[in-house]
Design a protein around this motif. Sequence first.
Motif, PDB file in Angstrom:
ATOM      1  N   THR A 444     -14.823  75.568 -57.781  1.00  0.00           N
ATOM      2  CA  THR A 444     -14.525  75.505 -59.220  1.00  0.00           C
ATOM      3  C   THR A 444     -13.057  75.840 -59.493  1.00  0.00           C
ATOM      4  N   LEU A 445     -12.524  76.830 -58.787  1.00  0.00           N
ATOM      5  CA  LEU A 445     -11.119  77.193 -58.968  1.00  0.00           C
ATOM      6  C   LEU A 445     -10.197  76.043 -58.573  1.00  0.00           C
ATOM      7  N   VAL A 446     -10.500  75.383 -57.460  1.00  0.00           N
ATOM      8  CA  VAL A 446      -9.664  74.261 -57.035  1.00  0.00           C
ATOM      9  C   VAL A 446      -9.718  73.129 -58.052  1.00  0.00           C
ATOM     10  N   ASP A 447     -10.915  72.839 -58.572  1.00  0.00           N
ATOM     11  CA  ASP A 447     -11.038  71.761 -59.568  1.00  0.00           C
ATOM     12  C   ASP A 447     -10.268  72.089 -60.845  1.00  0.00           C
ATOM     13  N   LEU A 448     -10.279  73.352 -61.261  1.00  0.00           N
ATOM     14  CA  LEU A 448      -9.634  73.720 -62.522  1.00  0.00           C
ATOM     15  C   LEU A 448      -8.119  73.791 -62.419  1.00  0.00           C
ATOM     16  N   TYR A 449      -7.599  74.238 -61.269  1.00  0.00           N
ATOM     17  CA  TYR A 449      -6.171  74.528 -61.185  1.00  0.00           C
ATOM     18  C   TYR A 449      -5.433  73.646 -60.184  1.00  0.00           C
ATOM     19  N   ALA A 450      -6.048  72.558 -59.733  1.00  0.00           N
ATOM     20  CA  ALA A 450      -5.363  71.665 -58.785  1.00  0.00           C
ATOM     21  C   ALA A 450      -4.151  70.995 -59.421  1.00  0.00           C
ATOM     22  N   THR A 451      -4.246  70.709 -60.692  1.00  0.00           N
ATOM     23  CA  THR A 451      -3.132  70.015 -61.373  1.00  0.00           C
ATOM     24  C   THR A 451      -1.973  70.959 -61.704  1.00  0.00           C
ATOM     25  N   LYS A 452      -2.181  72.280 -61.541  1.00  0.00           N
ATOM     26  CA  LYS A 452      -1.139  73.235 -61.909  1.00  0.00           C
ATOM     27  C   LYS A 452      -0.445  73.848 -60.693  1.00  0.00           C
ATOM     28  N   ILE A 453      -0.703  73.249 -59.530  1.00  0.00           N
ATOM     29  CA  ILE A 453      -0.029  73.727 -58.325  1.00  0.00           C
ATOM     30  C   ILE A 453       1.470  73.450 -58.441  1.00  0.00           C
ATOM     31  N   GLY A 454       2.284  74.444 -58.127  1.00  0.00           N
ATOM     32  CA  GLY A 454       3.734  74.319 -58.229  1.00  0.00           C
ATOM     33  C   GLY A 454       4.323  75.058 -59.404  1.00  0.00           C
ATOM     34  N   GLU A 455       3.485  75.476 -60.370  1.00  0.00           N
ATOM     35  CA  GLU A 455       3.996  76.191 -61.536  1.00  0.00           C
ATOM     36  C   GLU A 455       4.256  77.665 -61.225  1.00  0.00           C
ATOM     37  N   ASP A 456       3.451  78.275 -60.367  1.00  0.00           N
ATOM     38  CA  ASP A 456       3.588  79.697 -60.055  1.00  0.00           C
ATOM     39  C   ASP A 456       3.517  79.863 -58.540  1.00  0.00           C
ATOM     40  N   LYS A 457       4.596  80.408 -57.950  1.00  0.00           N
ATOM     41  CA  LYS A 457       4.649  80.530 -56.497  1.00  0.00           C
ATOM     42  C   LYS A 457       3.592  81.493 -55.959  1.00  0.00           C
ATOM     43  N   VAL A 458       3.311  82.566 -56.706  1.00  0.00           N
ATOM     44  CA  VAL A 458       2.307  83.541 -56.247  1.00  0.00           C
ATOM     45  C   VAL A 458       0.940  82.886 -56.160  1.00  0.00           C
ATOM     46  N   ILE A 459       0.601  82.100 -57.202  1.00  0.00           N
ATOM     47  CA  ILE A 459      -0.707  81.419 -57.207  1.00  0.00           C
ATOM     48  C   ILE A 459      -0.750  80.378 -56.085  1.00  0.00           C
ATOM     49  N   ASP A 460       0.363  79.682 -55.868  1.00  0.00           N
ATOM     50  CA  ASP A 460       0.402  78.692 -54.776  1.00  0.00           C
ATOM     51  C   ASP A 460       0.147  79.360 -53.425  1.00  0.00           C
ATOM     52  N   ASP A 461       0.784  80.511 -53.193  1.00  0.00           N
ATOM     53  CA  ASP A 461       0.574  81.218 -51.918  1.00  0.00           C
ATOM     54  C   ASP A 461      -0.875  81.675 -51.752  1.00  0.00           C
ATOM     55  N   LEU A 462      -1.480  82.083 -52.858  1.00  0.00           N
ATOM     56  CA  LEU A 462      -2.876  82.520 -52.773  1.00  0.00           C
ATOM     57  C   LEU A 462      -3.802  81.345 -52.444  1.00  0.00           C
ATOM     58  N   PHE A 463      -3.550  80.183 -53.025  1.00  0.00           N
ATOM     59  CA  PHE A 463      -4.363  79.002 -52.698  1.00  0.00           C
ATOM     60  C   PHE A 463      -4.167  78.604 -51.228  1.00  0.00           C
ATOM     61  N   ILE A 464      -2.933  78.724 -50.736  1.00  0.00           N
ATOM     62  CA  ILE A 464      -2.689  78.418 -49.315  1.00  0.00           C
ATOM     63  C   ILE A 464      -3.443  79.402 -48.423  1.00  0.00           C
ATOM     64  N   HIS A 465      -3.433  80.677 -48.830  1.00  0.00           N
ATOM     65  CA  HIS A 465      -4.176  81.686 -48.073  1.00  0.00           C
ATOM     66  C   HIS A 465      -5.679  81.397 -48.092  1.00  0.00           C
ATOM     67  N   LEU A 466      -6.185  80.929 -49.219  1.00  0.00           N
ATOM     68  CA  LEU A 466      -7.604  80.563 -49.324  1.00  0.00           C
ATOM     69  C   LEU A 466      -7.933  79.404 -48.378  1.00  0.00           C
ATOM     70  N   ILE A 467      -7.030  78.431 -48.330  1.00  0.00           N
ATOM     71  CA  ILE A 467      -7.239  77.298 -47.414  1.00  0.00           C
ATOM     72  C   ILE A 467      -7.272  77.781 -45.961  1.00  0.00           C
ATOM     73  N   GLU A 468      -6.380  78.717 -45.633  1.00  0.00           N
ATOM     74  CA  GLU A 468      -6.355  79.249 -44.264  1.00  0.00           C
ATOM     75  C   GLU A 468      -7.656  79.983 -43.935  1.00  0.00           C
ATOM     76  N   GLN A 469      -8.163  80.739 -44.882  1.00  0.00           N
ATOM     77  CA  GLN A 469      -9.418  81.462 -44.643  1.00  0.00           C
ATOM     78  C   GLN A 469     -10.577  80.496 -44.398  1.00  0.00           C
ATOM     79  N   VAL A 470     -10.642  79.462 -45.211  1.00  0.00           N
ATOM     80  CA  VAL A 470     -11.720  78.479 -45.048  1.00  0.00           C
ATOM     81  C   VAL A 470     -11.567  77.737 -43.723  1.00  0.00           C
ATOM     82  N   THR A 471     -10.320  77.381 -43.379  1.00  0.00           N
ATOM     83  CA  THR A 471     -10.073  76.680 -42.103  1.00  0.00           C
ATOM     84  C   THR A 471     -10.466  77.550 -40.913  1.00  0.00           C
ATOM     85  N   ASN A 472     -10.106  78.832 -40.970  1.00  0.00           N
ATOM     86  CA  ASN A 472     -10.469  79.744 -39.879  1.00  0.00           C
ATOM     87  C   ASN A 472     -11.976  79.908 -39.755  1.00  0.00           C
TER      88      ASN A 472
END
Length: 546
Positions: A444-472
């Motif tokens: 749900t978070l990805v669907d809601l905020y996918a279009t706003k990636i790039g506006e806030d660097k902190v939020i972008d880093d957190l989404f990248i960290h989430l992707i890493e957790q899921v990948t691991n």
Amino acid sequence: MSFKKTYVAPFSRKSAPFSTDVLYWKKLSAPILLKEVNLIDYVDISPIEPHFIAVTCSSRVQLYHPITRMIHKNYNRFKEAAFGGVFRKDGRLLLAGSEESALKLFDVSSKNLLRVFKGHQRAVHRCQFFPTDNHIVSFSDDKIVAQWDMPSEALIHRFEGHTDYVRCGATLESNPSLIISGSYDHTVRLWDKRGQKEMFCVDHGSPVEAVLPSPTGSLLFTAGGTEIRVWDCLAGGRLLSKISQHHKTITCLCFASNNKCLASASIDRHVKIYEMTNFEVIQTIDYSSPILSLGISPGDKTVAVGMSDGIIAVSRMEEKLNETEQESQEVVSSTKRKKSKLFSDFVLTDFGISEEGTTHDLKYDHYLRKFRYSKALDCVMSDVFHYRLPGTAVALFQELIRRDGLIIALAGRKGKQLSKILHFVIRHIRRPRFMRILIQVAHTLVDLYATKIGEDKVIDDLFIHLIEQVTNEVAYMTDLMEVKGSLEMILVGCQLSPKSGEEQYAPQSMEGSSANLSSNKLEPSESAKQAVVVSIRPIHIKADRA
């Protein structure tokens, strides 16, 4: 309609539910006790239905029915004590040793004594059938392991090498040419009847009471003293493991659960069931007296234990309840739960943990009552719920999903509010008990905020960290599946063994042996006919003449 509070499922870290193996062995019924006249030397269970129990005691071998527990047949053609009565794989023949320095072969159905094998100098305590031909092997107190031809009663070969009583032995289903013997001289020897020589010898360290080869022949279990040792036969008798769970002498070993478990019995009055993968004890069964013998039927339907005071304990595995009985039990249990709710403020969980219910609304429940989903979510995003009570926050997420309010609660967030939620999801998404709910929250978070990636660097880093957790986590699960597949292949290979029973028993013709192995064609020999236990001499009375 009253408001239903958010249910937070309690979770116990210290206690865990019983494993399936433990629950399986708890189905074993209370034993029925049968009394014999003397100590029980040996117990063997027929490999075919109805799995009669052969009990060797005193100067006889008795067959008990596993369900009625009544004596079915009695084999008493012994002048002295009988030892180690065992069935053949088709269940038609019964072989037993004796104090008379001889072995006796019986027809199970007719009770006829078919053969008497003489040649030992002392008592024969154990004997075995070879799995594929018409030979038998005996283990005697004269330190000899002897191979016999069944139709002709001829002694084929004497294997010499032990320096003390030979009280246990076995043959291998996977390799019918091999014989294993265990002696009170602390050694276990592997013999090859083809070359009539010793293959290897291992030292157990104490008098050997029982030996048990695995169905594939790769492992060998030996019992003596308070220790079970596991040997690698393929590596020439290399010691693999030591199991020490009893505090007195172990007397017998056998397999259970289709060779997935190992069972041992001891004079410490305990039967222990081990998991074959790690040799950990999964069940301990207590009895009233020292145990001398143990038998487990195919499918674990019957467990028979022979004790030193002449008691035979026969337990049956409880059958599954039918649908009617299950429904009646569910009705009774539901009635009990309803009554308990009327008089108690405690909640019973699957783990047996009781937690007192609160009498007032929590803050997030207050906002849920007013349908203010964003405020309710903000209440559980504090550090207290983040680190100490994550289950409460996940319970709120589950309640929001049930109400279709998750999108409403997550939408319209920026900066610190959104970062708190992402931090929580990243921290707990790999925990198995939270994973199912938090994966849906992450989607749900990805669907809601996918279009706003790039506006806030902190939020972008957190989404990248989430992707890493899921990948691991995906990589971790993939590795686990590969390990599971490899282990399943190994376990299947270990379980492959020739099927017991009449269909798998394929007799072969041997030199000097024209008789077939089938008991209905194996007639009693002359020595068997002459082996009379009690002879009555006729008395002729002369009539007095007048």
